[in-house]
Write a protein that holds these residues in place. Structure first.
Motif, PDB file in Angstrom:
ATOM      1  N   VAL A  10       0.864  -1.184   0.000  1.00  0.00           N
ATOM      2  CA  VAL A  10       0.000   0.000   0.000  1.00  0.00           C
ATOM      3  C   VAL A  10       0.897   1.230   0.000  1.00  0.00           C
ATOM      4  O   VAL A  10       1.517   1.565   1.011  1.00  0.00           O
ATOM      5  N   HIS A  12       1.264   5.260  -2.138  1.00  0.00           N
ATOM      6  CA  HIS A  12       0.640   6.177  -3.087  1.00  0.00           C
ATOM      7  C   HIS A  12       1.531   6.485  -4.284  1.00  0.00           C
ATOM      8  O   HIS A  12       1.068   7.065  -5.264  1.00  0.00           O
ATOM      9  N   GLY A  38      -4.248   3.072  -1.664  1.00  0.00           N
ATOM     10  CA  GLY A  38      -4.666   3.273  -0.277  1.00  0.00           C
ATOM     11  C   GLY A  38      -6.171   3.321  -0.165  1.00  0.00           C
ATOM     12  O   GLY A  38      -6.906   3.056  -1.121  1.00  0.00           O
ATOM     13  N   GLY A  39      -6.650   3.631   1.035  1.00  0.00           N
ATOM     14  CA  GLY A  39      -8.066   3.812   1.262  1.00  0.00           C
ATOM     15  C   GLY A  39      -8.907   2.606   0.920  1.00  0.00           C
ATOM     16  O   GLY A  39      -8.555   1.460   1.202  1.00  0.00           O
ATOM     17  N   VAL A  56       2.617  -0.988   4.580  1.00  0.00           N
ATOM     18  CA  VAL A  56       1.927   0.291   4.420  1.00  0.00           C
ATOM     19  C   VAL A  56       2.927   1.441   4.482  1.00  0.00           C
ATOM     20  O   VAL A  56       3.763   1.510   5.390  1.00  0.00           O
ATOM     21  N   ARG A  60       2.167   8.735   3.377  1.00  0.00           N
ATOM     22  CA  ARG A  60       1.018   9.040   2.551  1.00  0.00           C
ATOM     23  C   ARG A  60       0.524  10.455   2.840  1.00  0.00           C
ATOM     24  O   ARG A  60       0.575  10.921   3.978  1.00  0.00           O
ATOM     25  N   THR A  67      -5.790   4.652   7.117  1.00  0.00           N
ATOM     26  CA  THR A  67      -5.656   3.475   6.250  1.00  0.00           C
ATOM     27  C   THR A  67      -5.365   2.229   7.070  1.00  0.00           C
ATOM     28  O   THR A  67      -5.950   1.163   6.846  1.00  0.00           O
ATOM     29  N   GLN A  70      -8.507   0.961   8.914  1.00  0.00           N
ATOM     30  CA  GLN A  70      -9.444   0.316   7.995  1.00  0.00           C
ATOM     31  C   GLN A  70      -8.964  -1.087   7.628  1.00  0.00           C
ATOM     32  O   GLN A  70      -9.747  -2.037   7.611  1.00  0.00           O
TER      33      GLN A  70
END
Length: 217
Positions: A10, A12, A38-39, A56, A60, A67, A70
């Motif tokens: 993950v 960006h 992401g997201g 991750v 970001r 993130t 979630q």
């Protein structure tokens, strides 16, 4: 051949995602099963591929916490490694409390990252960190009283096994009130905010904060 470790990336930045995916995919025991910006995309993909390890990016634009939270809900059995360009003691402390398995600065080598992935995928409770020693000491040793007593270590071991205070009391033949007092003392000494936070922090301390390799700068 043993089952490959499934990895979800993950990040960006497309170039970094693709480069990291290519490097990790070259390892025979690793399989990059998905890449996400992401997201919602990351959550949907995680639910579909059920990764063993989620990596991750902490840099970001919208931050890593939302993130991570979630993803943590979506794939409870996955292990999480966070990559960051900087040492961020406050963020590291928050993420440890939420149960990440590793926090690495982007100065690590590919070999160190691969070793970290294998370590957290082994699910042996070790926490892998590669940050400055000063950052570690700032969050792990709030005072000179942080060493645990023999009884506190016994109780923390049973907390790690998932036992309640009542179960620990019966196992050690002491009162539940005594267990509660020891648990409070453990929290204070480790600067912990929850039972899992205490287990994670003590595991990290026991492992020297870098479980798989000695590369703390």
């Amino acid at each position: 051949m043993s089952r490959q470790i499934k990895i979800l990336l993950v990040d960006h930045q497309t170039l970094l995602r693709e480069s990291l995916g290519s490097m990790l995919g070259a390892e025979r025991d690793l399989a990059v099963v998905g890449c996400a910006v992401g997201g919602a995309e990351a959550v949907d993909l995680a639910v579909t591929v059920q990764p063993d390890v989620v990596i991750v990016d902490a840099d970001r634009p919208e931050g890593v916490m939302e993130t991570f939270m979630q993803l943590r809900v979506a794939v409870r059995d996955s292990r999480f490694l966070v990559l960051s360009s900087h040492d961020q003691p406050a963020l590291l402390q928050e993420l440890l409390a939420l149960g990440i398995s590793g926090y690495l600065t982007k100065s690590v080598t590919v070999l160190e990252l691969v070793t970290a992935i294998r370590t957290v995928a082994a699910r042996d409770g070790r926490v892998v960190l590669s940050v400055a020693r000063a950052s570690i000491e700032r969050i792990s040793r709030p005072d000179d009283e942080s060493s645990l007593s023999r009884r506190e270590k016994e109780i923390l071991t049973r907390i790690a096994d998932g036992l309640s205070n009542g179960q620990i009391a019966r196992r050690l033949s002491i009162s539940e009130g005594t267990v509660k007092r020891h648990v409070h003392s453990i929290f204070v000494k480790l600067g912990a905010v929850s039972r899992i936070d205490a287990v994670n922090k003590y595991s990290a301390l026991q492992a020297g904060w870098v479980a798989a390799y000695e590369s703390v700068s």
